[in-house]
Design a protein around this motif. Structure first.
Motif, PDB file in Angstrom:
ATOM      1  N   GLY A 829       0.788  -1.154   0.014  1.00 15.89           N
ATOM      2  CA  GLY A 829      -0.096  -0.008  -0.007  1.00 15.89           C
ATOM      3  C   GLY A 829       0.988   1.384  -0.089  1.00 15.89           C
ATOM      4  O   GLY A 829       2.082   1.223   0.360  1.00 15.89           O
ATOM      5  N   ARG A 830       0.477   2.475  -0.317  1.00 16.99           N
ATOM      6  CA  ARG A 830       1.019   3.578  -0.486  1.00 16.99           C
ATOM      7  C   ARG A 830       0.359   4.836   0.043  1.00 16.99           C
ATOM      8  O   ARG A 830      -1.103   4.864  -0.632  1.00 16.99           O
ATOM      9  CB  ARG A 830       1.718   3.773  -1.916  1.00 16.99           C
ATOM     10  CG  ARG A 830       0.828   3.589  -3.105  1.00 16.99           C
ATOM     11  CD  ARG A 830       1.526   3.590  -4.263  1.00 16.99           C
ATOM     12  NE  ARG A 830       2.846   3.804  -4.541  1.00 16.99           N
ATOM     13  CZ  ARG A 830       2.823   5.492  -4.983  1.00 16.99           C
ATOM     14  NH1 ARG A 830       1.856   6.161  -5.448  1.00 16.99           N
ATOM     15  NH2 ARG A 830       4.053   5.920  -5.284  1.00 16.99           N
ATOM     16  N   VAL A 831       0.810   5.826   0.430  1.00 22.58           N
ATOM     17  CA  VAL A 831       0.031   7.171   0.657  1.00 22.58           C
ATOM     18  C   VAL A 831       1.016   8.238   0.396  1.00 22.58           C
ATOM     19  O   VAL A 831       2.369   8.278   0.962  1.00 22.58           O
ATOM     20  CB  VAL A 831      -0.443   7.109   2.057  1.00 22.58           C
ATOM     21  CG1 VAL A 831      -0.855   8.573   2.384  1.00 22.58           C
ATOM     22  CG2 VAL A 831      -1.681   6.270   2.399  1.00 22.58           C
ATOM     23  N   VAL A 839       6.512   9.417  -0.777  1.00 24.99           N
ATOM     24  CA  VAL A 839       5.470   8.384  -0.529  1.00 24.99           C
ATOM     25  C   VAL A 839       5.768   7.653   0.581  1.00 24.99           C
ATOM     26  O   VAL A 839       6.857   7.063   0.831  1.00 24.99           O
ATOM     27  CB  VAL A 839       5.068   7.639  -1.848  1.00 24.99           C
ATOM     28  CG1 VAL A 839       4.155   6.420  -1.600  1.00 24.99           C
ATOM     29  CG2 VAL A 839       4.651   8.509  -2.996  1.00 24.99           C
ATOM     30  N   THR A 841       5.279   3.917   2.235  1.00 23.73           N
ATOM     31  CA  THR A 841       4.506   2.520   1.470  1.00 23.73           C
ATOM     32  C   THR A 841       4.602   1.573   2.739  1.00 23.73           C
ATOM     33  O   THR A 841       5.258   1.631   3.754  1.00 23.73           O
ATOM     34  CB  THR A 841       5.699   1.998   0.519  1.00 23.73           C
ATOM     35  OG1 THR A 841       7.014   1.855   1.053  1.00 23.73           O
ATOM     36  CG2 THR A 841       5.749   2.969  -0.760  1.00 23.73           C
ATOM     37  N   GLU A 881       0.470   2.100   9.625  1.00 28.86           N
ATOM     38  CA  GLU A 881      -0.414   1.487   8.846  1.00 28.86           C
ATOM     39  C   GLU A 881      -1.966   1.947   8.931  1.00 28.86           C
ATOM     40  O   GLU A 881      -2.597   2.041   8.010  1.00 28.86           O
ATOM     41  CB  GLU A 881      -0.290   0.220   9.054  1.00 28.86           C
ATOM     42  CG  GLU A 881       1.169  -0.340   8.473  1.00 28.86           C
ATOM     43  CD  GLU A 881       1.607  -1.807   8.710  1.00 28.86           C
ATOM     44  OE1 GLU A 881       0.618  -2.534   9.408  1.00 28.86           O
ATOM     45  OE2 GLU A 881       2.483  -2.250   8.233  1.00 28.86           O
ATOM     46  N   MET A 884      -2.739   5.023   7.303  1.00 35.92           N
ATOM     47  CA  MET A 884      -2.616   4.571   5.951  1.00 35.92           C
ATOM     48  C   MET A 884      -4.062   4.097   5.549  1.00 35.92           C
ATOM     49  O   MET A 884      -4.587   4.516   4.363  1.00 35.92           O
ATOM     50  CB  MET A 884      -1.568   3.779   5.504  1.00 35.92           C
ATOM     51  CG  MET A 884      -0.136   4.448   5.537  1.00 35.92           C
ATOM     52  SD  MET A 884       1.126   3.049   5.048  1.00 35.92           S
ATOM     53  CE  MET A 884       0.763   3.078   3.190  1.00 35.92           C
ATOM     54  N   ARG A 887      -6.582   6.856   5.147  1.00 33.26           N
ATOM     55  CA  ARG A 887      -6.339   7.566   4.093  1.00 33.26           C
ATOM     56  C   ARG A 887      -6.595   6.829   2.631  1.00 33.26           C
ATOM     57  O   ARG A 887      -6.133   7.360   1.646  1.00 33.26           O
ATOM     58  CB  ARG A 887      -5.043   8.428   4.141  1.00 33.26           C
ATOM     59  CG  ARG A 887      -5.261   9.455   5.148  1.00 33.26           C
ATOM     60  CD  ARG A 887      -3.532   9.903   5.613  1.00 33.26           C
ATOM     61  NE  ARG A 887      -3.875  11.041   6.534  1.00 33.26           N
ATOM     62  CZ  ARG A 887      -4.009  10.754   7.841  1.00 33.26           C
ATOM     63  NH1 ARG A 887      -4.427   9.394   8.511  1.00 33.26           N
ATOM     64  NH2 ARG A 887      -4.059  11.708   8.758  1.00 33.26           N
ATOM     65  N   GLY A 889      -4.895   3.937   1.454  1.00 27.31           N
ATOM     66  CA  GLY A 889      -3.835   3.563   1.239  1.00 27.31           C
ATOM     67  C   GLY A 889      -3.540   2.267   0.628  1.00 27.31           C
ATOM     68  O   GLY A 889      -2.869   1.674  -0.153  1.00 27.31           O
TER      69      GLY A 889
END
Length: 987
Positions: A829-831, A839, A841, A881, A884, A887, A889
């Motif tokens: 996942g990434r934000v 970013v 991750t 996490e 994330m 948001r 992610g």
């Protein structure tokens, strides 16, 4: 009838060059004789080295008819001519067969000893008995009633071995030597077979029974003479009378029987020793114990000690490395002055250190002992090949062979440089990807991803590994001839290389290869005499045989720098002499343990006591101490503890300290001062010309932005040790995986993670019976352990660990499935952070979507899960996490509320540990993270090394790069801009 020019017992004092002085005396006594008279003389010398020096001395006198020069250890008589002899190796292998049978029945008799060691020690004992003229009956009179059961059992076997080895005609050289000596004694006493001309025995101390018997017979001849080396003419008659049994460690004890039989020897020449007053000092220092009364009585009669010790230097280094460096400097100084210098020592490790230290000036000494065959490149290669049998092939052992200078030296299709490059490429591949135990299949798979050279080389290596892999199961004893055949075949295949020829390789070439080939051929010739051996015992035998052979390095040695063994002390006559390693255990060396006879048992059998070797070493020491310029060296400490000075050096220093009226303390202080001057020179040579200060605690500030992406697992590292993130993410450096993979904590965590992930991937239903799910869990455990963990013992241990927590894991898993279902398992996942080119991750172990639409975040821990306090301080993985998830992610979930965070412990009791969580706590941590990242991205702060380690014992992967140790955690960091043209910042 003319009076014989020599007859009886003669001697030369310590300090003279025995070989050259003997020749001078011999020629003086032969003066006036016709030239052919010398050709009638037979001279027996103690060793081939002495014979060589005698020949050199004769050569310096011009053209002469030389006498016959023979070694005293090679006597023979007409009665022995034509009788069969047996190779020492064959006889030793026969004894090895007896020893192997003994160990099969009574392994406790030789715990920790190999068959090769026991066979050699047994052969040495048999040789001693033959030399001393003892028969098996000598062992029958030993009473072991007050000995331990071990000695009683050893003696019972020894009596059997002695009957086997000693009965029958003399087949061994010691037996023939004894028989020849006894024969000439009996014949000469009756006037039979007298030699046609004069006979002289020179340079021998008579330490062996057969030699002593022959010397006594020669001294009794009408034209016979015995010339003793290093005889102490300063020793009073009362001391000579006291040298009976029990004084074996005295340097003159070997001469006592000859003195009692023939009287005090005459001087062979009238040339005085170089340092007569020093000889008196050494003679008194080495008196047999007790010596205190003699020191008190005779010490004041010694001359002033300043002059006799003017040529003595005492160097007491802190450790062996420093001792080697100062010895090398002494030798280098002699070479620069074009003066002769000789190093005498018994410590092979110290001599190798000195040789290495001399290499900095490209100086190679003339070393009489040469290099042991076992330490040559050829010998080491064969030892590495032999070690492949009976053990699984690991990466490090494979690479040792692939990078060895003997490997792939006979190939015509692949250049040696290409083979070395491919070995390096394979090393990087195996370090990163394994397997821990390489085989042919993994090499063939690697070959498909390279050029043609890789394919050729890897296919050749894969075929070799197909032959080697089954050898791991070769642990049972096999005939020696079979083991030698397999060893040679495998070694030649490695040396030949792809499409190559063993004959074209370097394996059997040069002096070392030729000697190795002859050693192996000799072993193969007599292999049928030996026992069947396991791989370990075979390696021990191979090493034992190679250690007995030495390779002289031809050419390139400096003609003025010499390294000699202690037994060659009597033929060193000029220049500076360095006596090294003067510690107990160095010189004299420790007495080897006798597994067959105790000290009392040896005495009862009539064998020489072990202390005889100490006496011989003491005699060597006394002879060299009589030279003009002598340097004594020792190290106060070795790698383990403080050392004890050699008993001879201890006696000398104690005697000098106790003679203030003879200026003994002042002379000793001057000896040490001269030594300290050399130590200071060596220290100055080792000291860098420019002092380099310690590095500051680094805090680099790279150009912005230093990175554009960071995994959530590195956030804790960014908090605790920012420099590690700098090295990892900015410089792109990664620790090189270990050469030998081990079942460490990292592998355990990966494996246990894989097991629970496989369980989740099997998609169990919430109503699955616990027994069914447990069986599935244990089955997956066994499969993954077999696939990923190649160590059987570790597999069993980890399997037991998982079985112990299986019930708890299954119960908790069913409870989790009743509340929801896993939707994210090891998925990335990434934000992106708004307003920043950055970013965050993550790859969570597991995120479950609950029935109420919220999510639960889990992390597997094979160790101890972090506490709430640790999470609040630096362990931000799960809390970030959660941010994330909120948001969006993770694509599989989208934006969602978080119900909580928990750790599933894959150890202990296998429990699930929930941790404190709230939306407010999550928001505070997210805001703190954004501020932290912004500071680093904007270059506001530096990546400080060990900014906030959890423990002072923390060890990071990049500590060496940060030069930790030159600074401490108490030092302030020095911020410094790097990687751009702006120069230093506020550092």
């Amino acid at each position: 009838m003319a009076e014989p020019v020599f007859r009886g017992l003669y001697a030369l004092p310590p300090g003279v060059d025995f070989a050259h002085e003997f020749v001078a005396g011999f020629l003086d006594r032969m003066a006036g004789q016709p030239p052919e008279a010398m050709a009638r003389v037979t001279i027996y010398a103690n060793a081939s080295r002495t014979l060589a020096e005698m020949k050199c001395a004769f050569d310096k006198r011009g053209p002469l008819l030389l006498p016959r020069l023979l070694p005293v250890t090679n006597l023979d008589t007409p009665a022995l001519m034509g009788q069969p002899t047996s190779a020492p190796l064959a006889r030793r292998l026969q004894l090895a067969r007896l020893v192997a049978g003994l160990l099969d029945a009574r392994r406790d008799l030789a715990a920790g000893h190999s068959i090769a060691f026991l066979a050699r020690s047994l052969a040495s004992l048999m040789h001693e008995m033959q030399t001393e003229g003892l028969t098996p009956e000598a062992l029958e009179g030993i009473d072991t009633g007050d000995h331990a059961r071990h000695w009683q059992n050893a003696l019972a076997f020894l009596r059997i071995a002695a009957r086997f080895h000693l009965d029958g005609p003399p087949m061994d050289r010691p037996a023939r030597q004894r028989l020849a000596a006894e024969t000439v004694v009996a014949d000469w006493a009756q006037g039979v077979g007298l030699p046609p001309g004069p006979v002289i025995v020179a340079g021998s101390t008579g330490s062996h029974g057969a030699t002593r018997l022959f010397m006594e017979a020669v001294a009794a001849l009408p034209e016979g003479a015995v010339v003793l080396p290093g005889f102490d003419f300063d020793q009073p008659p009362a001391v000579w009378d006291s040298l009976q049994a029990g004084a074996e460690d005295h340097p003159q004890s070997r001469f006592a029987p000859l003195v009692r039989a023939f009287g005090r020897p005459a001087r062979w020449t009238n040339t005085p020793p170089p340092m007569p007053d020093r000889n008196r000092l050494i003679s008194l220092a080495l008196r047999p114990a007790p010596v205190t009364d003699q020191w008190i009585a005779e010490g004041p009669r010694l001359p002033d000690l300043i002059a006799p010790t003017q040529g003595l230097t005492l160097i007491e280094a802190d450790q062996p490395g420093q001792e080697a460096e100062v010895i090398a400097l002494l030798l280098r100084d002699a070479a620069e002055r074009e003066a002769r210098a000789t190093l005498i020592g018994a410590d092979g490790n110290l001599i190798r250190r000195v040789t290495a230290a001399l290499d900095r000036w490209h100086l190679r000494p003339d070393e009489s002992a040469g290099q042991p065959l076992s330490l040559t490149a050829n010998g080491l290669f064969l030892r590495q090949i032999a070690a492949l049998f009976g053990q699984a092939l690991t990466i490090d052992r494979l690479l040792i062979l692939l990078k060895h200078p003997m490997t792939v030296t006979g190939s015509a299709v692949l250049h040696l440089n290409d083979a070395r490059r491919l070995a390096r490429d394979l090393e990087l591949h195996l370090r990163r990807n394994g397997p821990a135990f390489p085989d042919g299949d993994c090499l063939r798979d690697w070959a498909t991803r390279g050029d043609e050279a890789r394919k050729i080389w890897a296919e050749w290596l894969a075929d070799l590994l197909d032959r080697i892999t089954p050898l791991a199961r070769d642990r049972a004893p096999r005939p020696l001839s079979d083991r030698l055949h397999d060893l040679i075949a495998l070694a030649e295949s490695w040396a030949a290389g792809p499409g190559g020829s063993p004959a074209a390789s370097k394996l059997w070439q040069d002096s070392a290869g030729t000697l190795l080939r002859s050693t192996i051929d000799h072993l193969a010739e007599h292999a049928a005499q030996g026992p069947s051996l396991s791989p370990t015992e075979f390696c021990s035998l191979l090493l034992d045989e190679m250690r007995q052979q030495s390779v002289r390095i031809a050419g390139g040695a400096h003609h003025l720098i010499h390294i000699r063994g202690t037994r060659e002390a009597r033929i060193v006559g000029e220049g500076t002499v360095i006596l090294s390693g003067l510690n107990e255990g160095g010189w004299p060396q420790p007495l080897a343990p006798d597994p067959w006879l105790s000290r009392q048992m040896r005495a009862a059998a009539g064998l020489p006591l072990p202390e005889t070797l100490i006496g011989l070493a003491a005699h060597d020491f006394q002879q060299v101490m009589g030279l003009d310029q002598v340097v004594l060296t020792r190290a106060r400490r070795d790698a383990e503890a403080e050392t004890i000075p050699s008993r001879w050096l201890n006696r000398l220093t104690n005697l000098m300290t106790g003679l203030p009226e003879r200026n003994g303390p002042q002379a000793l202080a001057a000896m040490r001062a001269r030594g300290n001057a050399w130590l200071a020179k060596a220290a100055a040579l080792s000291r860098p010309p420019v002092t380099v200060g310690p590095a500051a605690r680094p805090s680099p500030i790279p150009p912005a932005p230093p990175f554009k992406e960071l995994p959530v697992t590195d956030v804790s590292l960014l908090i605790r040790d920012p420099y590690a993130v700098y090295a990892k993410r900015v410089l792109g450096l990664r620790p090189l995986p270990p050469l030998r993979p081990e079942p460490d904590a990292s592998l355990r965590g990966q494996t246990l993670h894989a097991i629970v992930e496989a369980l989740v991937a099997s998609k169990p239903a919430p109503d699955t019976p616990p027994a069914v799910l447990k069986a599935r869990f244990l089955r997956l455990t066994a499969e993954i352990l077999l696939r990923d963990v190649p160590w059987p013992a570790t597999r069993a241990f980890w399997a037991a660990r998982m079985e112990r927590i299986a019930d708890q894991i299954v119960a908790d898993e069913l409870a989790r499935l009743a509340q929801g279902r896993p939707v994210v398992v090891e998925k990335r996942g990434r934000v992106a952070l708004p307003g920043m080119d950055f970013v965050l991750t993550a790859r969570p172990d597991r995120i479950d979507l609950l029935h109420d639409g919220q999510v639960m975040i889990y992390d597997y821990k094979s160790g101890k899960p972090p506490t709430d306090r640790q999470i609040a301080t630096f362990d931000k993985q799960l809390i970030l996490e959660a941010a994330m998830v909120r948001r969006g992610g993770f694509d599989a979930i989208g934006p969602a509320d978080v119900a909580g965070i928990s750790y599933i412990q894959l150890g202990g009791e296998g429990e699930t540990h929930p941790r404190s969580y709230s939306p407010q706590l999550e928001a505070e941590n997210w805001e703190g993270f954004v501020r932290l990242v912004a500071a680093y991205l904007g270059g506001e702060i530096g990546f400080t090394a060990m900014r906030a380690p959890e423990q002072t014992s923390y060890a990071g992967d990049y500590d060496h790069l940060a030069r930790y140790g030159e600074w401490s955690l108490a030092d302030a960091p020095r911020a410094e801009r790097v990687g751009d043209e702006k120069g230093n910042g506020d550092g």
